[in-house]
Design a protein around this motif. Sequence first.
Motif, PDB file in Angstrom:
ATOM      1  N   ASP A  92      -1.715   3.906   6.801  1.00  0.00           N
ATOM      2  CA  ASP A  92      -0.855   4.458   5.763  1.00  0.00           C
ATOM      3  C   ASP A  92      -1.342   4.056   4.368  1.00  0.00           C
ATOM      4  OD1 ASP A  92      -0.012   1.805   6.425  1.00  0.00           O
ATOM      5  OD2 ASP A  92       1.835   2.137   5.300  1.00  0.00           O
ATOM      6  N   ARG A  93      -1.891   2.824   4.228  1.00  0.00           N
ATOM      7  CA  ARG A  93      -2.435   2.411   2.940  1.00  0.00           C
ATOM      8  C   ARG A  93      -3.689   3.224   2.598  1.00  0.00           C
ATOM      9  NH1 ARG A  93       1.097   0.506  -0.159  1.00  0.00           N
ATOM     10  NH2 ARG A  93      -0.646  -0.097  -1.515  1.00  0.00           N
TER      11      ARG A  93
ATOM     12  N   TRP B  96      -2.409   6.605   1.515  1.00  0.00           N
ATOM     13  CA  TRP B  96      -1.840   6.472   0.169  1.00  0.00           C
ATOM     14  C   TRP B  96      -2.947   6.452  -0.885  1.00  0.00           C
ATOM     15  CZ3 TRP B  96       1.734   6.819  -3.343  1.00  0.00           C
ATOM     16  CH2 TRP B  96       1.736   5.995  -4.467  1.00  0.00           C
TER      17      TRP B  96
ATOM     18  N   ARG C 153      -3.556   9.357  -3.735  1.00  0.00           N
ATOM     19  CA  ARG C 153      -3.602   9.044  -5.164  1.00  0.00           C
ATOM     20  C   ARG C 153      -4.903   9.535  -5.782  1.00  0.00           C
ATOM     21  NH1 ARG C 153      -1.823   3.295  -7.304  1.00  0.00           N
ATOM     22  NH2 ARG C 153      -2.185   4.491  -9.191  1.00  0.00           N
TER      23      ARG C 153
ATOM     24  N   ALA D   7       3.413   9.626  -4.180  1.00  0.00           N
ATOM     25  CA  ALA D   7       4.592   8.980  -3.594  1.00  0.00           C
ATOM     26  C   ALA D   7       5.531  10.019  -2.987  1.00  0.00           C
ATOM     27  CB  ALA D   7       5.322   8.163  -4.655  1.00  0.00           C
TER      28      ALA D   7
ATOM     29  N   MET E 234       4.011  11.036   0.308  1.00  0.00           N
ATOM     30  CA  MET E 234       4.133   9.951   1.289  1.00  0.00           C
ATOM     31  C   MET E 234       5.561   9.848   1.806  1.00  0.00           C
ATOM     32  SD  MET E 234       1.262   8.415   2.073  1.00  0.00           S
ATOM     33  CE  MET E 234       1.778   6.825   2.747  1.00  0.00           C
TER      34      MET E 234
END
Length: 209
Positions: A81-82, A85, A89, A184, A187
């Motif tokens: 998930d990181r 993310w 971005r 965000a 996500m």
Amino acid sequence: MPRAVREQQMLDAAVRIFGQRGFRAASMDEIAELAGVSKPLVYLYLHSKDDLFTACIRREAAALVEAVRNGVEAAAGESADRQLWSGLRAFFTHTAERPDGWAVLHSQARTQGEPFAAEVAAMREEVLAYVTALIAEAAREAHGDPSLPAREVAGLAQALVGAAESLAGWANTDTSVSAREAAATLMNFAWAGLGSLMEGRRWAAHVPG
């Protein structure tokens, strides 16, 4: 000036004109003037309007894919998930910083028929394959094995990429939306649902009979 540098100047100008005016309305005269060169030089280097547009698509597509890959790789070793993310971005930052390039890819190339649409489709397939691998890795992290069926993983990747494309188009029309906010939003919309799938929770439609 070296030819490669001059060509990049021409492509910069062409992306701006194509992105803002559209392929049909854009003229080689405008592009040459913005690039600070003669129109015959544009034709000498890039041959035709179609060839110039194709070169713009390929350059912008390669830059976008590289930005996403670099974003994901910047979070290498972290959870899936990181990594997602970080990749999102990078995607929204890139499309915000190069709105004309995104317009060429997302709005112009797709509506001008072949072979332009095929160029964008190839880029999209590359991104889809990358996102599919991320989702599959997330499933392995959650369960220790690839518990999600390949077809479901592919569908989730399609949904995620499509949502990112739509959100980038919206964010680029509203300067108050930052790349971080757009990432965000996606996500929150997508990963919460993916997280439920990773934990074995699925939404099911209850149809009478």
